[in-house]
Design an enzyme around this catalytic site. Structure first.
Site, PDB file in Angstrom:
ATOM      1  CD  GLN A  31      57.987  69.397  26.439  1.00 22.07           C
ATOM      2  OE1 GLN A  31      59.091  69.123  26.002  1.00 22.07           O
ATOM      3  NE2 GLN A  31      56.903  68.711  26.077  1.00 22.07           N
ATOM      4  CG  HIS A  62      54.760  65.831  10.897  1.00 24.14           C
ATOM      5  ND1 HIS A  62      54.442  67.171  10.952  1.00 24.14           N
ATOM      6  CD2 HIS A  62      55.196  65.501  12.142  1.00 24.14           C
ATOM      7  CE1 HIS A  62      54.655  67.611  12.185  1.00 24.14           C
ATOM      8  NE2 HIS A  62      55.109  66.633  12.924  1.00 24.14           N
ATOM      9  N   GLY A 139      55.901  57.192  27.065  1.00 28.68           N
ATOM     10  CA  GLY A 139      56.068  56.163  26.040  1.00 28.68           C
ATOM     11  C   GLY A 139      56.852  54.961  26.537  1.00 28.68           C
ATOM     12  CG  ASP A 156      57.296  62.891  16.325  1.00 27.98           C
ATOM     13  OD1 ASP A 156      58.200  63.733  16.387  1.00 27.98           O
ATOM     14  OD2 ASP A 156      56.168  63.120  15.859  1.00 27.98           O
ATOM     15  CB  SER A 157      61.984  62.006  20.931  1.00 27.26           C
ATOM     16  OG  SER A 157      63.176  62.115  20.193  1.00 27.26           O
TER      17      SER A 157
END
EC number: 2.5.1.16
Lengths: 277, 277
Positions: A31, A62, A139, A156-157
């Site tokens: 990315q 978080h 993952g 946590d994408s």
């Protein structure tokens, strides 16, 4: 000259933030990664043109992707974060004394590396903590190879475009179910109740068909689309609503609290409706 | 050609929305008034360059400035809205059968007039309802002339610049105290917990020095700065936290509910801190 970072969060709406400096830019294997210095939010991590985290508001995401599930499970020992290469979720997880191993499965090593350099207060537990295991890995592959191992798994994408598309699919959630122990808990970030209604409803329905307990909750994140963000929690046994608030320990947080643990599940009617369709 | 409405919500941050049309623009006696057609939010009312309300999210602000206080008071009969010329608060107030008179004290007749034309679903109760009394008047003068008359007073103001500056001052809150009956309740919009921390703390402190009960609550409004918005409620006798949720009637709302009535007061830690300084 004034420089402004402008992000189209939808086709028709965006945010704009004055910046003083572009600190880093790279097209990684997966990315586009940019780190900019903004006046309003401090440093900002941008992946494929979407704000991932900022100095000012990172604590919300978080704390809230981690502490709700970790305080729902009575004794979380082994925890997995899928994505989350900035390290913020890991930082919160290791605040729980019961956790013996926190594994980070991040597909893009560049996110980890540059977070350590530019967001040291977020990535602080990614180096030197023997309870933390940082793996640069897909993952989806990781959960396939670790069946029945985890107490809590956090997704946590990034948004469901690019490398994260597979992290919003039913098959992936089934894989997480299989990677969890018999009383394990999944929590996933699931976008904005204002702008991504269909996604939230679909993910909720998919998770409900796999897990006995499924709950939606929301938090305030000013740099995310609409400022309101959702997480979906899915659990094999323990219900976040049945946690005894008086037993939740203070964890040096700025958003999460025993009060918040329960109140975030009390949804505005138009959001609650997304879980009923 | 693409047209975008861009609003600097702070010196360093803003939102931008694609528009198809500017429907109306006028410099009224008090402020610049613009009505634009956006793709994302439908029609948008802009006063002095700040979004006031939009078709998509207006229900949040209007339900949440009204129903919390109206369900806290056991029998609200006479209610005043200071500002609120779009009529959204009035529309929600008259859903309460106990209310015999809802008075709108709006300083700028232009806001009322053009809301009726361009936001008929928001302004729908400003004409033809014998329980509604629309007055084009300075709210500060109105409360001075109506001591001890109101059960509930709502300060539905613009931001604390321009015509609304006086609506955030301690002297004004004292005036509202005097305009309320002995068990009256005030509720005021008090800006963003992310961007206007000092204002929230100062208003809270001012109200606490005048009223026996003062509470802060927050809601999600995507077109307002940071997406998180606060209201402060100040009461002479009735505590919003002591309302029996099982007695709250369904009012055909999209945000407010009996659950929400209580949960909105459970604040993230960094917001709760603003009430303790």
């Amino acid at each position: 000259m004034e420089l402004w970072y402008t992000e189209k969060q939808t086709e028709d709406f965006g945010i704009t933030a004055k910046i003083s400096e572009t600190l880093y830019s790279e097209q990684t294997e997966f990315q586009q990664l940019d780190i900019i210095q903004t006046n309003q939010f401090g440093r900002m991590l941008v992946l494929d043109g979407c704000v991932m985290t900022t100095d000012l508001d990172e604590f919300v995401y978080h704390e809230m992707i981690t502490h709700v599930a970790l305080n729902t499970h009575p004794n979380p020992k082994k925890v997995l974060v899928v994505g989350g290469g900035d390290g913020g979720a890991i930082r919160e997880i290791v605040k729980h004394a019961s956790v013996e191993k926190a594994v980070l499965a991040e597909i893009d090593g560049g996110v980890i590396e540059h977070s350590k350099t530019y967001f040291p207060q977020i990535a602080c537990e990614l180096t030197g903590n023997p309870r933390v295991d940082v793996q640069v890995i897909d993952g989806i592959k990781h959960i396939h190879d670790h069946k029945g191992e985890y107490d809590v798994i956090m997704v946590d994408s990034t948004d469901p475009v690019g490398p994260a598309v597979g992290l919003f699919e039913k098959g992936f959630y089934q894989g997480i179910y299989d990677a969890l122990k018999p009383d394990g808990i999944l929590v996933a970030q699931t976008e904005s109740p204002w702008f991504h209604k269909e996604l939230i409803s679909r993910v909720f329905k998919d998770l409900k068909s796999i897990f006995p307990i499924t709950r939606l909750y929301t938090v305030s994140i000013p740099t995310y689309p609409s400022g309101l963000w959702s997480f979906t929690i899915a659990s094999k046994k323990h219900d976040p609503l049945e946690v005894d608030a008086s037993k939740i320990k203070d964890l040096d947080t700025k958003y999460y609290s025993a009060d918040i643990h329960h109140s975030v599940f009390k949804l505005p009617k138009f959001v609650a409706d997304l879980t009923r369709e």
